[in-house]
Design a protein around this motif. Structure first.
Motif, PDB file in Angstrom:
ATOM      1  N   GLY A 155       3.926   8.873 -15.158  1.00 54.52           N
ATOM      2  CA  GLY A 155       2.586   9.148 -14.647  1.00 54.52           C
ATOM      3  C   GLY A 155       2.019   7.964 -13.883  1.00 54.52           C
ATOM      4  O   GLY A 155       1.397   8.120 -12.822  1.00 54.52           O
ATOM      5  N   ALA A 156       2.224   6.747 -14.422  1.00 59.38           N
ATOM      6  CA  ALA A 156       1.737   5.536 -13.743  1.00 59.38           C
ATOM      7  C   ALA A 156       2.451   5.349 -12.407  1.00 59.38           C
ATOM      8  O   ALA A 156       1.811   5.036 -11.387  1.00 59.38           O
ATOM      9  N   LEU A 157       3.759   5.554 -12.365  1.00 58.44           N
ATOM     10  CA  LEU A 157       4.497   5.425 -11.105  1.00 58.44           C
ATOM     11  C   LEU A 157       4.053   6.484 -10.094  1.00 58.44           C
ATOM     12  O   LEU A 157       3.949   6.197  -8.898  1.00 58.44           O
ATOM     13  N   ALA A 158       3.790   7.702 -10.549  1.00 56.87           N
ATOM     14  CA  ALA A 158       3.326   8.748  -9.645  1.00 56.87           C
ATOM     15  C   ALA A 158       1.954   8.407  -9.074  1.00 56.87           C
ATOM     16  O   ALA A 158       1.688   8.626  -7.885  1.00 56.87           O
ATOM     17  N   ALA A 159       1.068   7.843  -9.887  1.00 54.26           N
ATOM     18  CA  ALA A 159      -0.259   7.450  -9.408  1.00 54.26           C
ATOM     19  C   ALA A 159      -0.144   6.334  -8.370  1.00 54.26           C
ATOM     20  O   ALA A 159      -0.811   6.366  -7.326  1.00 54.26           O
ATOM     21  N   LEU A 160       0.692   5.325  -8.632  1.00 59.24           N
ATOM     22  CA  LEU A 160       0.890   4.248  -7.667  1.00 59.24           C
ATOM     23  C   LEU A 160       1.484   4.772  -6.362  1.00 59.24           C
ATOM     24  O   LEU A 160       1.082   4.340  -5.273  1.00 59.24           O
ATOM     25  N   GLY A 165       0.952   6.034  -0.737  1.00 64.05           N
ATOM     26  CA  GLY A 165       1.110   7.036   0.315  1.00 64.05           C
ATOM     27  C   GLY A 165      -0.180   7.294   1.060  1.00 64.05           C
ATOM     28  O   GLY A 165      -0.193   7.443   2.284  1.00 64.05           O
ATOM     29  N   TYR A 166      -1.282   7.316   0.350  1.00 68.79           N
ATOM     30  CA  TYR A 166      -2.585   7.516   0.991  1.00 68.79           C
ATOM     31  C   TYR A 166      -2.897   6.351   1.913  1.00 68.79           C
ATOM     32  O   TYR A 166      -3.326   6.532   3.054  1.00 68.79           O
ATOM     33  N   ARG A 167      -2.685   5.136   1.439  1.00 65.83           N
ATOM     34  CA  ARG A 167      -2.952   3.940   2.258  1.00 65.83           C
ATOM     35  C   ARG A 167      -2.032   3.899   3.469  1.00 65.83           C
ATOM     36  O   ARG A 167      -2.446   3.479   4.547  1.00 65.83           O
ATOM     37  N   LEU A 168      -0.801   4.335   3.295  1.00 62.41           N
ATOM     38  CA  LEU A 168       0.164   4.310   4.392  1.00 62.41           C
ATOM     39  C   LEU A 168      -0.217   5.308   5.482  1.00 62.41           C
ATOM     40  O   LEU A 168      -0.139   4.994   6.665  1.00 62.41           O
ATOM     41  N   THR A 169      -0.612   6.495   5.115  1.00 63.37           N
ATOM     42  CA  THR A 169      -0.949   7.514   6.109  1.00 63.37           C
ATOM     43  C   THR A 169      -2.333   7.297   6.701  1.00 63.37           C
ATOM     44  O   THR A 169      -2.601   7.725   7.818  1.00 63.37           O
ATOM     45  N   ARG A 170      -3.207   6.647   6.008  1.00 66.31           N
ATOM     46  CA  ARG A 170      -4.556   6.390   6.509  1.00 66.31           C
ATOM     47  C   ARG A 170      -4.535   5.312   7.574  1.00 66.31           C
ATOM     48  O   ARG A 170      -5.326   5.321   8.501  1.00 66.31           O
ATOM     49  N   GLY A 171      -3.619   4.402   7.472  1.00 63.26           N
ATOM     50  CA  GLY A 171      -3.507   3.334   8.456  1.00 63.26           C
ATOM     51  C   GLY A 171      -4.459   2.198   8.133  1.00 63.26           C
ATOM     52  O   GLY A 171      -5.175   2.216   7.128  1.00 63.26           O
ATOM     53  N   PRO A 172      -4.490   1.167   9.027  1.00 62.46           N
ATOM     54  CA  PRO A 172      -5.401   0.050   8.782  1.00 62.46           C
ATOM     55  C   PRO A 172      -6.846   0.516   8.891  1.00 62.46           C
ATOM     56  O   PRO A 172      -7.138   1.580   9.426  1.00 62.46           O
ATOM     57  N   GLY A 173      -7.743  -0.262   8.408  1.00 63.08           N
ATOM     58  CA  GLY A 173      -9.150   0.117   8.357  1.00 63.08           C
ATOM     59  C   GLY A 173      -9.653   0.672   9.681  1.00 63.08           C
ATOM     60  O   GLY A 173      -9.398   0.112  10.741  1.00 63.08           O
ATOM     61  N   ARG A 174     -10.329   1.763   9.652  1.00 64.64           N
ATOM     62  CA  ARG A 174     -10.868   2.382  10.864  1.00 64.64           C
ATOM     63  C   ARG A 174     -12.303   1.898  11.073  1.00 64.64           C
ATOM     64  O   ARG A 174     -13.043   1.699  10.105  1.00 64.64           O
TER      65      ARG A 174
END
Length: 182
Positions: A155-160, A165-174
């Motif tokens: 569960g901890a690995l899935a949360a990380l 994945g969210y940070r990767l697809t969101r990209g650098p700060g907009r």
């Protein structure tokens, strides 16, 4: 099988079932054959997959233990009903070796309708009982087990992985978007 001297065309089939009454598929062999009129015999064959001592009952693998063979007449004319047939069954087993090899012993053969009963309670061996089959530690082996650790770690690995994945697809700060006309 030896058939009567005079008969019409007949279709015969052999089925093999394991101790849980599950039909086992034949790996190869003539499982169904048609005997033409006047044929004196018909030979059927069914070669099962390798029976492994460590096979689980929930899998559809052939299990060690008792097997049942069913011989069925699929297409039989009304004139041939009640005619005697002689059936001969030959069972062979090969020592496979290699990955299929274990020590050659079964801890508990699978026999339907017979359950184990503790020695001190067994006064009548002809009756089958389902009591006394519960494991020593119960069905859950206590409240805490290794599965809790693996579940928490997974569960901890899935949360990380989700945060990464969210940070990767969101990209650098907009940059903050300001509505037009404001």
């Amino acid at each position: 099988m030896k058939l009567p001297e005079s008969h019409a065309a007949e279709t015969w089939q052999v089925d093999v079932y394991d101790g849980l009454r599950r039909r086992q598929a034949c790996q190869y062999g003539a499982q169904t054959r048609t005997a033409g009129p006047g044929t004196t015999s018909v030979e059927l064959a069914c070669v099962l997959r390798t029976v492994r001592a460590w096979s689980e009952p929930w899998a559809n693998d052939p299990l060690p233990g008792t097997y049942y063979v069913r011989l069925t007449a699929l297409k039989l004319s009304a004139d041939d009903l009640g005619q005697p047939v002689d059936a001969e069954l030959r069972v062979e087993s090969k020592d496979m070796g290699g990955a299929a090899a274990v020590d050659g012993s079964l801890s508990e053969p699978l026999v339907p309708g017979i359950a184990s009963r503790p020695e001190e309670e067994s006064d009548d061996s002809s009756s089958a009982v389902l009591a006394g089959l519960e494991p020593e530690d119960g069905w859950t082996s206590g409240w805490w087990s290794d599965r809790w650790i693996w579940t928490a770690a997974g569960g901890a690995l899935a949360a990380l992985a989700g945060v990464f994945g969210y940070r990767l697809t969101r990209g650098p700060g907009r940059p903050r978007q300001v509505p037009p006309g404001a």
